[in-house]
Design an enzyme around this catalytic site. Sequence first.
Site, PDB file in Angstrom:
ATOM      1  CE1 TYR A  37      -3.944   2.280   0.828  1.00 24.38           C
ATOM      2  CE2 TYR A  37      -2.236   3.484   2.022  1.00 24.38           C
ATOM      3  CZ  TYR A  37      -3.504   3.431   1.466  1.00 24.38           C
ATOM      4  OH  TYR A  37      -4.323   4.541   1.532  1.00 24.38           O
ATOM      5  CD  GLU A 114     -29.243   4.479  13.548  1.00 26.15           C
ATOM      6  OE1 GLU A 114     -29.824   4.458  12.456  1.00 26.15           O
ATOM      7  OE2 GLU A 114     -28.718   5.512  14.027  1.00 26.15           O
ATOM      8  CE  LYS A 116     -25.723   9.910  22.830  1.00 24.19           C
ATOM      9  NZ  LYS A 116     -24.325  10.243  23.111  1.00 24.19           N
ATOM     10  CG  ASP A 118     -18.536   8.563  24.341  1.00 27.98           C
ATOM     11  OD1 ASP A 118     -19.050   9.682  24.170  1.00 27.98           O
ATOM     12  OD2 ASP A 118     -18.007   8.216  25.405  1.00 27.98           O
ATOM     13  CB  CYS A 407     -17.580  34.810  48.987  1.00 25.59           C
ATOM     14  SG  CYS A 407     -16.772  34.636  47.383  1.00 25.59           S
ATOM     15  CB  CYS A 410     -14.922  38.740  47.548  1.00 24.07           C
ATOM     16  SG  CYS A 410     -16.678  38.334  47.708  1.00 24.07           S
ATOM     17  CB  CYS A 425     -20.611  35.370  46.291  1.00 24.36           C
ATOM     18  SG  CYS A 425     -19.705  36.910  46.593  1.00 24.36           S
ATOM     19  CB  CYS A 431     -17.018  38.260  43.818  1.00 24.16           C
ATOM     20  SG  CYS A 431     -16.496  36.587  44.241  1.00 24.16           S
TER      21      CYS A 431
END
Length: 669
Positions: A37, A114, A116, A118, A407, A410, A425, A431
């Site tokens: 090939y 069919e 699925k 990935d 938070c 901040c 927050c 922030c």
Amino acid sequence: MTILEARQRVEQLRNALDKHNYSYYVLAEPSISDFEYDSLMRELMSLEGQFPELQDASSPSLRVGSDISSEFVQVNHRYPMLSLGNTYSEEELFDFDQRVRKLLAGEEPQYICELKFDGTAINLIYKDGLLVQAVTRGDGVKGDDVTANVKTIRSIPLKLTGSDFPSDFEMRGEIILTHAAFQKMNDTRASKGEALFANPRNAAAGTLKLQNSAEVARRGLDCFLYYTLGEELPYELHYENLIKAKTWGFKISEFSRKCHTMQQVFEFIHHWDKARFDLPFDTDGVVVKVNSYAQQETLGFTAKTPRWAIAYKYKAEQGYTRLVSVDFQVGRTGAVTPVANLEPVYLGGTTVKRASLHNQDQIQLLDLHTGDMVIVEKGGEIIPKIVGVDIAQRPLHTAPVVFLSHCPECGSELFRPEDEARHFCPNDQGCPPQIVGRMVHFISRDAMNIDGMGEETIDLLYRQGLATTPADLYDLQLQQLLPLDRMAAKSASNIIASIEASKEVSFSRVLFALGIRYVGKTTAKKLAEHFRTIEALETATFDELKAVDEVGERIAGSIQRFFGDNRAINLVERLKKAGLNMFLPQKNSEGLSENLKGYTFVISGTFADISREDLKELIEQHGGKNLAAVSGNLNYLVAGDKIGPAKLKKASELGVNIITIDELYSMLK
């Protein structure tokens, strides 16, 4: 060698290589050795180099790719590439069947099951038997032109076999990496000291977007095709068209079944729940589709998904590991999310080190302690989640995980709205993660699509005081970017150019970019079409907002709160002055009529003076509606040259009016 002799030899070599590619990559039946090939390929490339006039866009030599780097161009899809609705429940799959039967009003559906795959979705466009363009899913409306990269995938035909294929049609499928190709890629990266890919899906998606097609060619991508689209398809049935597409050289999955009952659908699902682990590639579920195009047309679409198909996802895999600690992350809306740090565990093809804990209620429900042995589940989410705790394995004297009161970024006291499970927050203007997050959302591909600026660059601009709101981006100068870390002159110039180009983005995408809470892409588009100007939206009453399709009380309230804040008004004014689109242009209605109102049309064949797309637009401009297939709902089949015999036959059987383009023009007068 003369040019004539070279032309003959090149044709021989191309035909032989195409045949060997099909035998090896589609039939999995090699007909010659790799050495033979490679020898044929080297001879072909040598002749094409000696005689440039013989080069051809469909030559097998393109499979090796090119070292030339190029930016991807975005292309609009002729037919939207929508995502499928997902379910993990057999009950919901049964409900899907009941909805289909109700909408079909007595017609019996036939389902095609069919696997699925990935991987990453691709749309292939063929004209006169040649692959002319390959486009990613993108946002469903438009995607990236990755033709050069796709041409290196040897299981995708550059030139079709036979002669009975449509002159212009599309094939959709999934580009994947087999387990063997993925392992080989990671072994190569490990030997070079490079970071390993997490899983085949991410590796396939990342490879497809490389700028160097020669590198793409080396990685061994594969592709299964699973859907045909076009005006001249040989059959009015999905499965039958796929079987026919095999004869044109496409790699169609052998793992599919035609089902007449839900019992047969469930048998297929149960079989592959176990048998999938013996496959040489990843699959995470089964796709169930209605076979008839006419029934698909009747069932139609929601804003995001087709009503005639659904993906059944297999139950998530679980792993067992130890909780090391918990971090708290702040998002652009101020939502605080707890994330568990875990001892590494291999799960679902990846090594998992972090898992979502969602909110305070989930932590309390699990009675989670630092050091616990936990059950981690990887389902449809990107970040796995903790679903259980082995209390019997809990170490002595461990402390429970406590949700923060302030938070972590901040220091502001967190609050939890009455109708929310999450804490927020409130310091949205001070922030840092919220400020940076809003700008990252603003520049994202579905919003303003400003290239060359990722989260790291935005964070750097914020820390340097160069940008604290999206409007500041339009004040940036080239000389301000050049001193930044890892910022070359070309990169800085590209950023400035991309910021300038973003001023052409549509009004609906500007609305989405503003980051109004609960306003996604679809809602932004509906708001833009309804109000047409930013001023009309700013001053809209609560009831006027609720009158917009898909806008309820929560979204209407969020929009009013946004425009009730002077800082938001100031941001919009600055973006206006920067030149962003803050209105939707009126469509030119000159010359339109309602002569075709209430009538449906299917266009078939070719026409001397007008393309099918322009003809469809003309029909819509005069009030008509275009259908994708011949069905009992059709009024007129507009017949051109080389019309598909299957459409003619079905139209005659159903008593549909078959007209010429001249007769259509007469209806417009």
